[in-house]
Motif scaffolding. Sequence first.
Motif, PDB file in Angstrom:
ATOM      1  N   CYS A   1       0.826  -1.212   0.000  1.00  0.00           N
ATOM      2  CA  CYS A   1       0.000   0.000   0.000  1.00  0.00           C
ATOM      3  C   CYS A   1       0.856   1.256   0.000  1.00  0.00           C
ATOM      4  O   CYS A   1       0.566   2.226  -0.714  1.00  0.00           O
ATOM      5  CB  CYS A   1      -0.941  -0.016   1.202  1.00  0.00           C
ATOM      6  SG  CYS A   1      -2.192  -1.317   1.150  1.00  0.00           S
ATOM      7  N   ALA A   2       1.920   1.266   0.795  1.00  0.00           N
ATOM      8  CA  ALA A   2       2.788   2.444   0.837  1.00  0.00           C
ATOM      9  C   ALA A   2       3.488   2.665  -0.505  1.00  0.00           C
ATOM     10  O   ALA A   2       3.610   3.801  -0.984  1.00  0.00           O
ATOM     11  CB  ALA A   2       3.823   2.279   1.957  1.00  0.00           C
ATOM     12  N   THR A   3       3.925   1.577  -1.152  1.00  0.00           N
ATOM     13  CA  THR A   3       4.584   1.712  -2.445  1.00  0.00           C
ATOM     14  C   THR A   3       3.610   2.223  -3.508  1.00  0.00           C
ATOM     15  O   THR A   3       3.956   3.091  -4.328  1.00  0.00           O
ATOM     16  CB  THR A   3       5.157   0.354  -2.865  1.00  0.00           C
ATOM     17  OG1 THR A   3       6.040  -0.123  -1.845  1.00  0.00           O
ATOM     18  CG2 THR A   3       5.913   0.477  -4.173  1.00  0.00           C
ATOM     19  N   ALA A   4       2.370   1.698  -3.510  1.00  0.00           N
ATOM     20  CA  ALA A   4       1.373   2.158  -4.471  1.00  0.00           C
ATOM     21  C   ALA A   4       1.035   3.635  -4.260  1.00  0.00           C
ATOM     22  O   ALA A   4       0.879   4.396  -5.223  1.00  0.00           O
ATOM     23  CB  ALA A   4       0.114   1.294  -4.359  1.00  0.00           C
ATOM     24  N   ALA A   5       0.911   4.068  -3.017  1.00  0.00           N
ATOM     25  CA  ALA A   5       0.617   5.473  -2.738  1.00  0.00           C
ATOM     26  C   ALA A   5       1.751   6.379  -3.200  1.00  0.00           C
ATOM     27  O   ALA A   5       1.515   7.457  -3.761  1.00  0.00           O
ATOM     28  CB  ALA A   5       0.354   5.659  -1.249  1.00  0.00           C
ATOM     29  N   ALA A   6       2.994   5.937  -2.994  1.00  0.00           N
ATOM     30  CA  ALA A   6       4.127   6.751  -3.430  1.00  0.00           C
ATOM     31  C   ALA A   6       4.174   6.854  -4.957  1.00  0.00           C
ATOM     32  O   ALA A   6       4.421   7.933  -5.513  1.00  0.00           O
ATOM     33  CB  ALA A   6       5.431   6.154  -2.900  1.00  0.00           C
TER      34      ALA A   6
ATOM     35  N   PHE B   1       3.241  10.060  -9.941  1.00  0.00           N
ATOM     36  CA  PHE B   1       2.657  10.168 -11.274  1.00  0.00           C
ATOM     37  C   PHE B   1       1.762  11.397 -11.390  1.00  0.00           C
ATOM     38  O   PHE B   1       1.849  12.145 -12.368  1.00  0.00           O
ATOM     39  CB  PHE B   1       1.858   8.901 -11.581  1.00  0.00           C
ATOM     40  CG  PHE B   1       1.180   8.937 -12.920  1.00  0.00           C
ATOM     41  CD1 PHE B   1       1.900   8.730 -14.094  1.00  0.00           C
ATOM     42  CD2 PHE B   1      -0.186   9.195 -13.014  1.00  0.00           C
ATOM     43  CE1 PHE B   1       1.277   8.770 -15.325  1.00  0.00           C
ATOM     44  CE2 PHE B   1      -0.812   9.236 -14.245  1.00  0.00           C
ATOM     45  CZ  PHE B   1      -0.084   9.031 -15.407  1.00  0.00           C
ATOM     46  N   ARG B   2       0.908  11.612 -10.374  1.00  0.00           N
ATOM     47  CA  ARG B   2      -0.026  12.745 -10.450  1.00  0.00           C
ATOM     48  C   ARG B   2       0.648  14.082 -10.163  1.00  0.00           C
ATOM     49  O   ARG B   2       0.209  15.121 -10.657  1.00  0.00           O
ATOM     50  CB  ARG B   2      -1.164  12.524  -9.465  1.00  0.00           C
ATOM     51  CG  ARG B   2      -2.008  11.296  -9.780  1.00  0.00           C
ATOM     52  CD  ARG B   2      -3.299  11.288  -9.021  1.00  0.00           C
ATOM     53  NE  ARG B   2      -4.132  12.427  -9.399  1.00  0.00           N
ATOM     54  CZ  ARG B   2      -5.354  12.646  -8.892  1.00  0.00           C
ATOM     55  NH1 ARG B   2      -5.857  11.805  -7.994  1.00  0.00           N
ATOM     56  NH2 ARG B   2      -6.057  13.690  -9.280  1.00  0.00           N
TER      57      ARG B   2
ATOM     58  N   GLU C   1       4.960  13.372 -13.016  1.00  0.00           N
ATOM     59  CA  GLU C   1       5.004  12.824 -14.358  1.00  0.00           C
ATOM     60  C   GLU C   1       3.827  13.295 -15.214  1.00  0.00           C
ATOM     61  O   GLU C   1       4.007  13.694 -16.372  1.00  0.00           O
ATOM     62  CB  GLU C   1       5.031  11.296 -14.277  1.00  0.00           C
ATOM     63  CG  GLU C   1       5.285  10.603 -15.595  1.00  0.00           C
ATOM     64  CD  GLU C   1       6.670  10.878 -16.134  1.00  0.00           C
ATOM     65  OE1 GLU C   1       6.859  10.736 -17.365  1.00  0.00           O
ATOM     66  OE2 GLU C   1       7.569  11.241 -15.334  1.00  0.00           O
ATOM     67  N   PHE C   2       2.608  13.255 -14.667  1.00  0.00           N
ATOM     68  CA  PHE C   2       1.433  13.655 -15.455  1.00  0.00           C
ATOM     69  C   PHE C   2       1.480  15.127 -15.854  1.00  0.00           C
ATOM     70  O   PHE C   2       1.229  15.462 -17.018  1.00  0.00           O
ATOM     71  CB  PHE C   2       0.159  13.340 -14.680  1.00  0.00           C
ATOM     72  CG  PHE C   2      -1.092  13.660 -15.432  1.00  0.00           C
ATOM     73  CD1 PHE C   2      -1.500  12.891 -16.529  1.00  0.00           C
ATOM     74  CD2 PHE C   2      -1.871  14.754 -15.071  1.00  0.00           C
ATOM     75  CE1 PHE C   2      -2.653  13.208 -17.222  1.00  0.00           C
ATOM     76  CE2 PHE C   2      -3.031  15.069 -15.757  1.00  0.00           C
ATOM     77  CZ  PHE C   2      -3.419  14.292 -16.846  1.00  0.00           C
ATOM     78  N   PRO C   3       1.786  16.092 -14.957  1.00  0.00           N
ATOM     79  CA  PRO C   3       1.902  17.490 -15.393  1.00  0.00           C
ATOM     80  C   PRO C   3       2.996  17.694 -16.450  1.00  0.00           C
ATOM     81  O   PRO C   3       2.832  18.499 -17.379  1.00  0.00           O
ATOM     82  CB  PRO C   3       2.228  18.246 -14.104  1.00  0.00           C
ATOM     83  CG  PRO C   3       1.660  17.385 -13.028  1.00  0.00           C
ATOM     84  CD  PRO C   3       1.874  15.998 -13.486  1.00  0.00           C
TER      85      PRO C   3
END
Length: 319
Positions: free
Chosen positions: A244-249, A254-255, A258-260
């Motif tokens: 869970c911690a890795t997915a949140a990081a 990304f948001r 990377e995405f901007p």
Amino acid sequence: MFSWSFRASLCIFCATVASAASSQKPLQQASKRGAGYSPGQAIPITCLNRTIDTGQHISDDKGQLQYIPFPTCNETGKPLELYFGVERETNCTIPFISDEFFHLLEFYVHNDAPLTCRILAQPLLTSGGAAAPAPQTSTSSSAEYIPLIFALSGTLQLSHLHISNNLNVLLHAAPRSTSPGVIDSATAYSTSPNARSTRVKIGDALPLRLSVRWYPTTTLPSGWAGVGGHLFLSTLVYCALCVCATAAACLAYFRGVEFPRKLRRYGAERIGGDGGAGAGGGMAGRGLGGYGYAMGLGNGGHAHGHGHGHGWRGVGKIE
């Protein structure tokens, strides 16, 4: 004077009383052994008396092994005692190492003769119900003993000894459902003999540090969680939290980064493409000013003219 039935009843009553009295004798002897230790009750320790010449045990006049109290501790002024069910770290400093005791320590450390001690499985009681002292002989009609051997580790030198004075003392109580307050087994041993030791010679004091632990049954609990350990619920929870911690990081990166960055790059490419198309259109307009027309393709594409007209890379030339 008395009827036959009365005499027979009287005889039966006397016989019953006599049998009851005889049956109570073993119970009285058993009661002298006590009903078990109460929590926190002191447990005296006696050790086998040995000679300093050969380390052999000493017997009394009747040929029975002789036990003496454990050496006196400087902290309490009494021989070392354990307490039923009490786990703690305790210190016992033997204030003076005599010449005789030094030679016995040599036997103990070299394992020529172990420091053999014993404790009562359950306390003895006097006729008045008070706790009786431990007998000094090896046999007793109503005493049951549990061996307690202190496995001392150390190194022998010519003039002194290095003794590992940190010891673990483990005691097992009998199951409470069958024998409450009864000791089943015990042992004691030195820990970290190569890392922690004290140097002693004749006339010095010997500080002993004991870590006492009790177990309610004869089964040792499993405490190993190293190589080859089993899968526990805590391990699964730890792995789930890590995922869970890795997915949140990753989502936050990304948001937030990377995405901007991709969005800005895409916008810049769209703006640059529209400007090229406008320039091509203007060139096509100039081509229409002759006797034909030219179509300019976006981003500098070739323009083909009809009516004797053609263009190069968006530039219309009329012939």
